[in-house]
Write an enzyme that holds these catalytic residues in place. Structure first.
Site, PDB file in Angstrom:
ATOM      1  N   SER A 606       0.839  -1.196   0.000  1.00  0.00           N
ATOM      2  CA  SER A 606       0.000   0.000   0.000  1.00  0.00           C
ATOM      3  C   SER A 606       0.874   1.245   0.000  1.00  0.00           C
ATOM      4  CB  SER A 606      -0.911   0.026   1.237  1.00  0.00           C
ATOM      5  OG  SER A 606      -1.600   1.255   1.337  1.00  0.00           O
ATOM      6  N   TYR A 619      -2.764  -0.950  10.137  1.00  0.00           N
ATOM      7  CA  TYR A 619      -2.745  -1.203   8.693  1.00  0.00           C
ATOM      8  C   TYR A 619      -1.449  -0.680   8.071  1.00  0.00           C
ATOM      9  CZ  TYR A 619      -4.185  -1.102   3.777  1.00  0.00           C
ATOM     10  OH  TYR A 619      -4.250  -1.285   2.419  1.00  0.00           O
TER      11      TYR A 619
END
Length: 738
Positions: A606, A619
């Site tokens: 990401s 995350y």
């Protein structure tokens, strides 16, 4: 015509046929014949009708031969699969052929005639004519069926086939010795019809059955009746010799229980796929039903397998012969699986080496001055006592067809051995078919393989979002897709979307997990090593192994109302986003090493991995770890496997990580106006636009954008790239590496 049959299916329906025009009824007849595998195999046989048509130039009635053209399959043929030719022009080609100084089935004259069919085309029909066209044209009947029934070929492939034909059919059917399909065979059939005016069919030595009538329905029923007669004769003799109990000399090997077979296959197949894929990669199909096991476990299997197949349609798929692995009688149980697999590998290694040598000897002995170069010498059919058959092809469809054809060959051998003695086509005749220049030209005309052809790619997280998009992107380029998700139903939905669009392919399906097409849906919890191993073993049973893995599964856990992330949610985030990818890679590498074939692993990281933000600490930290996992795995798995990553920015539309409640929470977080009653799509669009406006390209980032990056990394386009993370974030400058 309304009699019942035991060994073929009567599918004719007068009401259905009456609704069709003349060409439509030919197609109807063809489809009904092709539906029954006992009548003809996939892609085999052809049918024809001589019909009155209006000439587009003279506007006068002319007789036109409609005949199934080159390629296609009787079961699925449509009007587009039939060529149409002026019958009088086809007959006039006999004079052209007669003018050649040298004629015969292996002369240039024979091959030249195939090109002449183009000059006989009616109404600019683009369908290429079959080499069997003269058979249909020169037989003086309105309707002709040429099929490859197992029962009829059993008669045609028997040592005393002339005598047997007479005994079964009397004067109704005439036997003609093997002759390569083409103009010369058509002339021979014309002669047979003239000399035997009462005949309604011909048994073609080593090849099959052809029959005719001036009535289309009668022609169809003659096909059924002639096959039924041969089958009745065979089954009577078979029963008299002891039936299944004594088939192929009796059983000398025991079949392993299904669960045990699957475990052996799962361990063996990736290695075996690597062995047969040294020139080009192959996709496998397991066949381990009762009939094939009856053959591979028998006393005569080794003798009959070595003889090879008889019908040209069979050996063009199965090669001149299969590879049979001789085993001493013995047992295998749960405790001795690994030992049994190692024994099989040893036997297969020796068998493959000898097979390749035998194939090279066959080529060198039979080749002619103008023969094409030798093709891949690896077997496409492998027979293993106790386990069954493994068939190989360039894709799942072809391997299924290969399995189907060898099943047909086994039935032919069973029939021939029941009534007489099975004989195969002589090697030189087989070679002249396999390496026929016209066959080579057909192969050369085939379109180039797609970029990911022959590849089996496992997409984890394929049930939704980026994973689903990746699966659909890759299959467009010819890949076989294993759709994997923690939600089995979601994985199967994606797989069904693919098979609904691209079809299951042709050929008889394999058994068990091998009964699949270009996609299959499987469940897997990537945080559980045992679950991962089970999934990869299922992939082996379905396709023989795999080439690449794309991991798109991920999780985002929002903090609670105080901004805190509980310990269990932190652990779950790392378990799925980091540890799961490691477990998959670690287990997959065992299979990659067994195959010995290069592969690719692409992880999803990401943009958040390099951008610290409030409210997504678990995350973001997990994705930073995933970024480094890419680099570590690239080192660990080299040089066999390239490992790369794709780093999206926030993909809102189509993402399973953005349910409605998270979208609303994000809108509130960024003070973006919204109404609780707004449709989810409207809310998602607002959030996507907000994120897009933060990027340099100002466009929302979609799953399709990510799929394109996965595609690039899974092809050979970036073949020297490993250990890298490609960002697909629209130009998020906060994520620029410092």
């Amino acid at each position: 015509m309304n009699k019942s049959f035991k060994y073929v299916n009567n599918l004719w329906n007068d009401e259905e046929a009456a609704k069709l025009d003349a060409v439509g009824r030919l197609i109807y007849r063809s489809n009904k014949l092709g539906t029954d595998q006992r009548i003809t195999n996939t892609g085999g046989g052809n049918t024809s009708a001589k019909l009155s048509e209006t000439d587009p130039l003279s506007k006068q009635p002319v007789e036109v031969l409609w005949v199934k053209g080159s390629g296609g399959d009787l079961r699925t043929s449509t009007r587009e699969n039939f060529s149409s030719l002026y019958q009088d022009k086809l007959v006039s080609l006999q004079k052209v052929y007669g003018a050649y100084p040298q004629k015969g089935p292996k002369t240039q004259a024979e091959d030249d005639m195939v090109g002449m069919y183009n000059h006989c085309t009616f109404n600019l029909n683009p369908r290429a004519s079959s080499i069997d066209t003269p058979l249909h044209s020169f037989i003086p009947a309105k309707h002709v069926d040429h099929t490859h029934p197992n029962a009829a070929i059993s008669v045609a492939a028997s040592a005393n086939s002339v005598k047997l034909t007479k005994e079964i059919y009397g004067d109704e059917v005439v036997h003609t010795p093997w002759l390569r399909p083409g103009f010369e065979l058509g002339l021979e059939m014309q002669k047979i019809c003239k000399e035997n005016p009462k005949a309604i069919g011909i048994i073609m030595g080593q090849h099959g059955l052809i029959n005719w009538s001036d009535d289309e329905k009668e022609c169809y029923f003659r096909s059924l009746e002639l096959i039924e007669k041969a089958a009745q004769y065979i089954e009577k003799k078979y029963a008299e010799k002891g039936g299944d109990q004594t088939a192929f000399g009796g059983q000398i090997h025991n079949t392993l229980p299904e669960a045990l077979r699957n475990k052996v296959f799962a361990k063996l197949l990736p290695w075996l796929r690597g062995q047969v894929s040294q020139q080009k990669r192959f996709i496998g199909t397991i066949q381990d039903d009762e009939k094939i096991l009856r053959f591979v476990n028998s006393k005569d299997a080794a003798r009959l397998a070595e003889l090879g197949t008889s019908c040209p349609d069979h050996f063009l798929r199965t090669k001149i012969k299969p590879l049979y692995i001789p085993l001493e009688s013995g047992s295998c149980d749960e405790a001795s699986i690994d030992k049994h697999v190692e024994l099989l590998k040893k036997k297969l290694t020796a068998g493959l080496e000898q097979y390749r040598k035998d194939y090279a000897d066959y080529y060198n002995k039979c080749k002619r001055p103008n023969s094409p170069a030798m093709r891949d010498p690896n077997p496409t059919v492998i027979l293993i006592p106790g386990l069954g058959m493994v068939a190989w092809g360039k894709d799942k469809s072809e391997s299924r067809v290969t399995a189907e054809f060898y099943n047909c060959a086994v039935e032919v051998m069973r029939g021939s051995e029941a009534i007489d003695k099975y004989i195969a086509l002589p090697q030189q005749e087989a070679f002249d078919i396999e390496y026929w220049l016209l066959e080579e030209a057909k192969l050369q005309r085939m379109p180039a393989e797609k970029e990911l052809a022959r590849q089996i790619i496992v997409v984890i997280g394929a049930g939704s979002g980026i994973g689903k998009e990746v699966a659909h992107r890759l299959v467009k380029e010819g890949a076989h897709i294993v759709c994997v998700d923690v939600n089995a139903q979601a994985a199967q939905v994606t797989a069904k979307e693919i098979t609904d669009k691209y079809g299951l392919g042709i050929g008889v399906a394999g058994t068990g997990l091998s009964n699949c097409g270009p996609a299959i849906g499987l469940a897997c919890d990537i945080t559980n090593r045992a679950s991962v191993r089970v999934m990869l073993d299922q992939v082996a049973l379905a396709y023989g192994g795999f080439d690449s893995l794309a991991i798109t599964a991920g999780i985002f856990v929002a903090p609670d109302t105080t901004g805190h992330i509980p310990d269990d949610k932190w652990a779950l985030t790392f378990a799925i986003n980091v540890t799961g990818s490691y477990i998959v890679a670690d287990e997959a590498f065992k299979t990659w090493k067994e195959q010995g074939l290069s592969g690719n692993l692409v992880l999803t990281t990401s943009a958040n991995a390099v951008v610290a933000k409030k409210g997504s600490v678990a995350y973001d930290a997990s994705k930073a770890a995933a970024n480094h996992l890419v680099r570590e795995l690239a080192i660990e798995l080299s040089p066999l496997v390239r490992v790369n990553g794709v780093a999206p920015a926030t993909v809102v539309q189509g993402s399973s990580m953005f349910p409605r409640d998270r979208v609303i929470a994000s809108l509130a977080k960024y003070n973006i106006p919204y109404a609780e009653t707004e449709a989810t799509e409207s809310l998602t669009t607002k959030l996507a636009k907000f994120y897009a406006d933060r990027t340099l390209t100002k466009n929302p980032i979609t799953p399709a954008d990510q799929a394109e990056a996965f595609f690039l990394l899974l092809t050979k386009r970036l073949s020297k790239t490993t250990g890298q993370v490609i960002t697909v974030d629209g130009g998020l400058h906060e994520a620029f590496l410092r």
